[in-house]
Design an enzyme around this catalytic site. Sequence first.
Site, short mmCIF file in Angstrom:
data_model
loop_
_atom_site.label_atom_id
_atom_site.label_comp_id
_atom_site.label_asym_id
_atom_site.label_seq_id
_atom_site.Cartn_x
_atom_site.Cartn_y
_atom_site.Cartn_z
N GLU A 116 7.51 -0.17 -4.48
CA GLU A 116 8.60 0.32 -5.33
C GLU A 116 8.68 -0.57 -6.56
OE1 GLU A 116 13.48 0.77 -4.89
OE2 GLU A 116 12.28 -0.23 -3.35
N GLU B 251 22.65 2.24 -9.19
CA GLU B 251 22.95 1.74 -7.87
C GLU B 251 24.32 1.07 -7.93
OE1 GLU B 251 18.82 0.76 -5.61
OE2 GLU B 251 19.54 -0.79 -6.97
#
Length: 396
Positions: free
Chosen positions: A159, A242
């Site tokens: 990621e 986030e």
Amino acid sequence: MKTLQQAFRSTRKAALSAVAVLTLAVGGLVTLTTAPAAHADTQICDQYGSTTIEGRYVVQNNRWGTTQTQCINVTSTGFQITQADGSVSGGAPKSYPSVFYGCHYTNCSPGTNLPAQLSSMSSAPTSVSFNYNSNSIYDASYDIWLDPTPKKDGVNQTEIMVWLNHTGSVQPVGSKVGTANIAGRGWDVWTGNNGTNNVISFVAQSTTSSFSFDVKAFAGEAINRGLAQNSWYLTSIQAGFEPWSNGVGLAVTSFSASANLGGGTSGGTTGGTTGGTTGGSTGGTTGGTGGSGCRVTFTPQTWSGGFTANVTVANTGSSAVNNWRLGFTLPSGESITSAWNATISPSSGAVTATGLSYNAQIPAGGSQSFGFQGTSSGSFTAPSGFNLNGTACAVS
């Protein structure tokens, strides 16, 4: 700085764990459910609800880290968080509401050519614009996924996170291992593992609310640090937030992404040198030395109001072309907003693309490729008048 180990669970598809220093960030790894195609101002409150915009991108609510309600208002070009109940302290964030191109837990954006091997791509341009607020704890970030296989479901092996802004004490997975200069900006580089996949994070040294770049530049840095290989697949390009606390008002106001296949390189880039920006030299007919023959291959991808273009410049002459400059003219109403593997100036009209330090020579019989992204006020028309260091080029 000491770290905390905190385990947490994902949804139906995978169990995630996280290593945090104060707090940590990971992209949402979740199962998605798909709603009907979006129109402007469509509200999604389903935990994993998603919809499409512009006929090519998926917007997902992706509330994977909390049971509290989260809602997003989907517009024709992005989304805004309208409800974000509850908060979490330490460990993982509440969610990752985001927009993406590619495939994420079997949900693939319309017409995408991802997954695709990095080695097969000449470029993967993307851009985003964010709206921030001061009453939430969050990061605003890209989440870019790489895997050794063309994976459309489940967790990828690596990621890449690209943080453009963050508030409070949040910080990425793992620890800071260095810095890099990529796409004209300075970044703090963090690496770690969240218990399920490797994570490499690039934290902007100065906040920005909009950014355009080539994904291959960051993928190249991951390759250089041993976290990916050029034979691996890019599966999705995502941008969103986030949040740990609140989040109402955070918005993605625009997003674009694509993968231009053909003409990829055999390895990563060093120090993030891929991804030039607009600017630099002007004029289109002077400078450099070399042979007398050239051919330009121009490959566009277009959508309403915008386009990307991949350009390959072949030297058909008998000697190398040093310090190459490719001049061409953009039609009225078209303007360049970002470029990679070259600098381009000015942004409209008669422009010049100039090679960078690592690709400044085109050997006899060889070629160099670059690309750019732009806006168009009407139907797209290809540029004209291509010339290499003053010599007119054939176009194919």
